[in-house]
Design an enzyme around this catalytic site. Structure first.
Site, PDB file in Angstrom:
ATOM      1  N   ASP A 157      10.003   4.702 -28.109  1.00  0.00           N
ATOM      2  CA  ASP A 157      10.707   4.822 -26.832  1.00  0.00           C
ATOM      3  C   ASP A 157      10.273   6.051 -26.034  1.00  0.00           C
ATOM      4  O   ASP A 157      10.603   6.162 -24.852  1.00  0.00           O
ATOM      5  CB  ASP A 157      12.226   4.906 -27.066  1.00  0.00           C
ATOM      6  CG  ASP A 157      12.775   3.655 -27.732  1.00  0.00           C
ATOM      7  OD1 ASP A 157      12.378   2.564 -27.321  1.00  0.00           O
ATOM      8  OD2 ASP A 157      13.590   3.793 -28.661  1.00  0.00           O
ATOM      9  N   ASP A 195      15.903   5.593 -29.084  1.00  0.00           N
ATOM     10  CA  ASP A 195      16.032   6.521 -30.207  1.00  0.00           C
ATOM     11  C   ASP A 195      14.775   6.665 -31.039  1.00  0.00           C
ATOM     12  O   ASP A 195      14.709   7.492 -31.932  1.00  0.00           O
ATOM     13  CB  ASP A 195      17.178   6.073 -31.124  1.00  0.00           C
ATOM     14  CG  ASP A 195      16.779   4.884 -31.985  1.00  0.00           C
ATOM     15  OD1 ASP A 195      16.057   3.998 -31.473  1.00  0.00           O
ATOM     16  OD2 ASP A 195      17.169   4.847 -33.170  1.00  0.00           O
ATOM     17  N   ASP A 248      17.000   0.342 -25.096  1.00  0.00           N
ATOM     18  CA  ASP A 248      16.339  -0.166 -26.293  1.00  0.00           C
ATOM     19  C   ASP A 248      17.406  -0.857 -27.140  1.00  0.00           C
ATOM     20  O   ASP A 248      18.597  -0.593 -26.996  1.00  0.00           O
ATOM     21  CB  ASP A 248      15.712   1.010 -27.051  1.00  0.00           C
ATOM     22  CG  ASP A 248      15.161   0.583 -28.401  1.00  0.00           C
ATOM     23  OD1 ASP A 248      14.410  -0.402 -28.440  1.00  0.00           O
ATOM     24  OD2 ASP A 248      15.517   1.236 -29.400  1.00  0.00           O
TER      25      ASP A 248
END
Length: 815
Positions: free
Chosen positions: A707, A703, A504
Site C-alpha cells: 500500500d 497497512d 485496502d
C-alpha cells in the site's frame, strides 16, 4: 510543568501522574477508603493499587503543608518529579527558584547531547543548542520533548519578570491617574516629585522587565523580518523616549504643549503596555506548554529503569543504558521498558495504550511485547529488540512532536499578510503622527504621539501569528489522545478537504489474519477426522492459510496426526500421507490433477466463495472427503465506520489484490459500491492518480508494504498502526489502534481544526482592520474619542487571549 487549575467540581486529578481526569470520560477508577479515585490509564491505577499511601498526599515544598494529590489545584513538574502546592502563590515561588526549596536534590539533567532546538513560530529555524530565533527573536525550544525536563525556562523567567514588573506598572498608573481617582499625589509630594517617581517606577519595567521584547524588536529590524516585536519596541520606545525628554528638558517643547506641571508624560503608557504584552506572553507560553500534555502522558508510560538479567545476576539500570540484545525481567505491575520478545515465562499484558483494547493479551515465549505496555500478572524475561528512539512509543512521541511544529498551508496566508501588514502599520502610524501634528488640537505634539503609539500597539499582529500554530498544536495533541497521529499540519488541512477515500481490504477492512470458519465432511469421514487430516498436512506448510487451519484445529481439540511424504504443489495446495493413506488438500485444480470428482459439492463451494471465504477441498485415497474453509474476517467496527464515513459525504472505493469474488463478498457486507479487485501496488497508486486527475481530494488507507506507493501518491495517506513500518512512514495520518473508526475521528478533528483556524484568522483580521483606524483617531472628529495607548495594549492582548482560548477549545472536541 505547571498545569492550569480546573474546576474541582468537574475534573479531578490522577493521584499518580497528576493529569487532570474527567470523571465522566470512562477512564479507570478505584474506590479506596470510601473515596473514588480516577486515573488517566490502567497503569496509573495499578501503581496506586500496589501502594496507595504513596499517592494519597504530598508535601508542599514551599510551605510544608500536606496536599491531597487527587484534588490539588496546583502542580508543577521539575527534574521528572511532580510537586503539589496548597496555593498558586506557593507554586509561583517554587517555579521562580526551585533550587531554593529542594535542599540537596540534584540539579536537573541537561538535555541529551545533540538535541536540536527550533522556533515555535518559525519551525524552519533549527539550531544545535538553545538560543534565540534570528527571525522573531523568541527563545528556541527542544525539537524532541523530554519527560524529565524542568519548567520551560522562558516561562519561568517571564513569570518572574511579571511578578516584579506588574506592581511597578500599577504604581506608575496610580501616580498618573491620581487626579482622576481623587488622590492628590501632587499636593502630598509635589508635582515634580510625582513626575520623577513615575520615571523611577517605569524605568525598570522598560529597561529590564521588557528587555527581551526590545531585543526581539531590534533583531527584527536588523534582519529585516519586521513583526509584532517591531511594533511593540517602536511604540513603547517612542512613548518612553518622549516622556524622558519631557522630564529632563521640558523647555524644548513649545508653550502649547506645556501643561500645569510641564509637558505630558507617557511613562504609564509604556510600562502598562509592556506588562500587558508580558501577560499575553505568559498566557501563550502556558497554553503552548499545555499542548504538550499528550506527549508527556505518552512519555510517562515508559519506566525510568529496567531490570537487566546477566550471568552475574539481576540489576536495575537506567532505561537509557538498555541495549539491543539485553535480557530484561518484567515483574507484575511493571511497565514493559522497551520493545522486544518474551524469552522466558508468560504473563498477560495490558496493551490498551497501543491497541485500545481493554482485555489483557496473553504473552508466552516468542511473543512480541511493546515498550510502555503494562504487565499484569506473571513475570517474564524479554530480549530487547528496539531501544531508545526506535521503540514504537518513541516513534509515536516523535511523530506528535513533529506535527505540532509543522505549519499548515493556510499559515502561508497569515505570513504573507503579516509581511505587508507591519510596514503598512508603521506607515500609518507615521502618517497619523504627521496629521495630528499639523491639524490636531493643542497640544498637537501630545495628540500625535498618542495616536502613533496607539496605532503601533493595537496593530501588533501577535494574534495573527498565533492563529494557526496554536490550533495545530492543540489538535495534534488531542488526536494523539484519541489514537490518531498526525504527521504534519499539511496532512490535517488536506484531510478536511478529502471527498474520496480509497481503502485496502486485507488488514484495513479485515483483521488481516485468516481464521478457520467451516469444515464439512463428505462421505463416510467425520468432521473431526476431516479437520485432523487437514491440520496434519498443513503442519508442514508455511502458507498463511495453513496457520489458520492449525489454530482452528487446536482450538477445537482435533486429534494430532503426523503426515509424511509432504509435498507443496505451487498454486494448488499440499499433499502427503497420513496413517498410510494418500491425502491432498487444495483447490479445484489440485483435485482435477488427482482425478477427484467434485460434482457433489460444487454448490457448497460456490456458496462459501460468495460469502468471501476461501474453500479448500480434502481428498483421501483419491476420494473427496470434505471441505475446509477459512476467511479473513471483517473487523467488528468496520461496518459502522463505513456508514459514518458515507454519511459524512465521502465516496468509498475498495482496492485490493484479492480475487474479485472475495472482494465483492466483502463489499456486499459493507455496502461499498465501488470495488477494484486483483490490483497490483502500481495499480493502486494509478487509481489514486486517476481520481486526483478527476479533481477529487483523495485519501488512501492501508497497512501493508504493497500500500505504500498509493499512500504516498494520495493527498492524505492513512496507515493502520498495526501494519508495516513502510506504510506508516508513507502516511500523513496513522491510526494507532488499526481501527477504521479512527478515520472518522481524524476527519472530525481535521474539520474542527480548520474551522478553528479560520475563526482565529477572522478574529485577528477583523480586530486589526477595525482597530488601526480607531487608534489613528478617525472617531475623534465625530465623537471626540482618541484611543489611549493603554487601552490599545489591553485590546491587543485581548485579541491574543481570544485566539488562545478559541484554540484550546479543540482539547474538548468530541471525536
Amino acid at each position: 510543568m505547571a498545569e492550569t487549575a480546573l474546576a474541582p467540581e468537574t475534573v479531578t486529578r490522577d493521584p499518580v501522574c497528576g493529569m487532570s481526569v474527567d470523571p465522566d470520560a470512562g477512564k479507570p477508577r478505584l474506590e479506596h477508603e470510601g473515596h473514588v479515585y480516577h486515573f488517566c490509564h490502567d497503569g496509573c491505577r495499578a501503581k496506586f493499587e500496589a501502594d496507595p499511601d504513596a499517592y494519597l498526599e504530598a508535601e508542599d515544598p514551599v510551605c510544608g503543608m500536606r496536599v491531597t494529590r487527587a484534588t490539588a489545584r496546583h502542580m508543577a513538574k521539575h527534574q521528572g518529579q511532580r510537586f503539589y502546592f496548597c496555593s498558586g502563590r506557593c507554586q509561583e515561588k517554587f517555579e521562580a527558584a526551585p533550587e531554593d526549596y529542594l535542599g540537596d536534590r540534584p540539579a536537573p539533567e541537561p538535555m541529551p547531547e545533540g538535541t536540536l532546538y527550533t522556533c515555535p513560530m518559525d519551525p524552519e529555524i533549527v539550531r544545535e543548542g538553545p538560543s534565540d530565533c534570528p527571525i522573531c527573536g523568541m527563545a528556541l525550544e527542544p525539537m524532541m520533548p523530554s519527560a524529565d525536563a524542568g519548567p520551560n525556562p522562558e516561562l519561568v523567567d517571564f513569570r518572574r519578570r511579571l511578578w516584579i514588573g506588574a506592581p511597578l506598572a500599577l504604581a506608575v498608573l496610580a501616580l498618573e491617574m491620581g487626579g482622576m481617582l481623587g488622590v492628590p499625589w501632587g499636593d502630598w509630594f509635589g508635582a515634580e516629585t510625582v513626575r520623577w517617581l513615575q520615571f523611577l517606577f517605569a524605568t525598570p519595567v522598560v529597561v529590564w522587565i521588557a528587555q527581551p521584547f526590545f531585543k526581539r524588536g531590534w533583531s527584527s529590524i536588523v534582519t529585516g523580518n519586521l513583526n509584532m516585536w517591531t511594533l511593540i519596541a517602536i511604540g513603547t520606545g517612542a512613548a518612553y523616549g518622549f516622556s524622558l525628554v519631557s522630564l529632563l528638558v521640558p523647555g524644548i517643547f513649545p508653550d502649547s504643549l506645556q501643561g500645569m506641571h510641564g509637558p505630558p508624560l507617557y511613562f504609564e503608557a509604556a510600562a502598562v503596555i509592556l506588562i500587558l504584552v508580558l501577560v499575553g506572553q505568559v498566557m501563550e507560553l502556558t497554553a503552548r506548554d499545555r499542548t504538550g500534555d499528550a506527549i508527556r502522558a505518552l512519555m510517562d508510560l515508559s519506566p525510568k529503569t529496567a531490570r537487566r538479567v546477566t550471568e552475574a545476576g539481576e540489576e536495575d539500570v537506567p532505561l537509557e543504558a538498555v541495549q539491543t540484545g539485553d535480557r530484561l525481567r518484567v515483574r507484575p505491575g511493571e511497565a514493559v521498558p522497551v520493545d522486544g520478545a518474551v524469552v522466558e515465562g508468560r504473563s498477560s499484558v495490558d496493551e490498551s495504550m497501543i491497541t485500545g483494547e481493554p482485555v489483557p493479551v496473553e504473552k508466552a515465549e516468542g511473543d512480541a511485547v511493546t515498550g510502555g505496555t503494562l504487565n499484569k500478572t506473571g513475570s517474564f524475561v524479554m530480549e530487547a529488540q528496539a531501544v531508545g528512539s526506535d521503540t514504537v512509543l518513541s516513534r509515536i512521541v516523535a511523530m506528535v512532536a513533529a506535527a505540532q511544529r509543522s505549519r499548515a498551508p493556510i499559515q502561508a496566508l497569515a505570513d504573507r499578510v503579516a509581511g505587508y501588514f507591519v510596514p503598512t502599520v508603521i506607515g500609518i502610524a507615521a502618517l497619523a503622527f504627521l496629521v495630528w501634528l499639523v491639524v490636531g488640537p493643542v497640544p498637537a505634539l501630545g495628540y500625535a504621539v498618542v495616536a502613533a503609539v496607539s496605532v503601533l500597539i493595537i496593530a501588533c499582529p501577535c494574534a495573527l501569528g498565533l492563529a494557526t500554530p496554536m490550533s495545530i498544536m492543540v489538535a495534534t495533541g488531542r488526536g494523539a489522545q484519541a489514537g490518531v497521529l498526525i504527521r504534519d499540519a499539511e496532512a490535517l488541512e488536506r484531510f478536511a478537504k478529502v471527498d474520496v477515500l480509497v481503502l485496502d481490504k486485507t488488514g484495513t477492512l479485515t483483521e488481516g489474519r485468516p481464521s478457520l470458519t467451516d469444515f464439512v465432511a463428505v462421505g463416510e469421514a467425520s468432521e473431526e477426522r476431516v479437520l485432523a487430516l487437514a491440520a496434519a498436512l498443513e503442519r508442514g506448510s508455511e502458507h498463511p492459510l495453513a496457520e489458520a487451519i492449525l489454530s482452528g484445529a487446536e482450538e477445537r481439540g482435533a486429534a494430532r496426526l503426523e503426515a509424511g511424504e509432504f509435498e507443496a504443489v505451487t498454486g494448488e495446495g499440499v499433499r502427503g500421507a497420513v496413517d498410510g493413506q494418500s491425502v491432498a488438500l487444495g483447490n479445484a485444480a489440485l483435485m482435477a490433477d488427482l482425478g477427484v470428482d467434485l460434482s457433489a459439492v460444487e454448490g457448497q463451494v460456490a456458496e462459501l466463495q460468495e460469502a468471501g471465504k476461501t474453500a479448500m477441498l480434502l481428498a483421501v485415497g483419491g476420494q473427496l472427503a470434505g471441505i475446509v474453509a477459512v476467511q479473513d474476517r471483517i473487523k467488528e467496527t468496520t461496518a459502522g465506520a463505513i456508514r459514518d464515513l458515507q454519511e459524512a459525504g465521502l465516496r468509498i472505493v475498495m482496492a485490493t489484490g484479492d480475487s474479485r469474488g472475495t472482494a465483492q463478498a466483502v463489499a456486499r457486507v459493507l455496502e461499498i459500491d465501488e470495488v477494484r479487485a486483483e490490483v497490483s501496488p502500481e495499480d493502486k497508486a494509478a487509481l489514486v492518480g486517476e481520481l486526483k486527475a478527476e479533481g477529487h481530494a483523495v485519501a488512501m488507507a492501508g497497512d501493508g508494504v504493497n500500500d505504500a506507493p498509493a499512500l504516498a501518491a494520495a493527498d492524505v495517506g492513512i496507515a493502520m498502526g498495526t501494519g508495516a513500518d513502510v506504510a506508516v512512514e508513507s502516511a500523513g495520518v496513522t491510526l494507532v489502534k488499526g481501527d477504521l473508526r479512527g478515520i472518522v475521528r481524524a476527519r472530525h478533528l481535521a474539520q474542527a481544526t480548520m474551522r478553528n483556524i479560520k475563526q482565529n484568522l477572522f478574529f485577528a483580521f477583523v480586530y486589526n482592520s477595525a482597530g488601526v483606524p480607531v487608534a489613528a483617531g478617525i472617531l475623534y472628529p465625530i465623537f471626540g474619542v482618541l484611543l489611549s495607548p493603554m487601552i490599545a495594549a489591553a485590546a491587543m492582548s485581548l485579541s491574543s487571549v481570544s485566539v488562545i482560548g478559541n484554540s484550546l477549545r479543540l482539547r474538548k472536541v468530541k471525536l
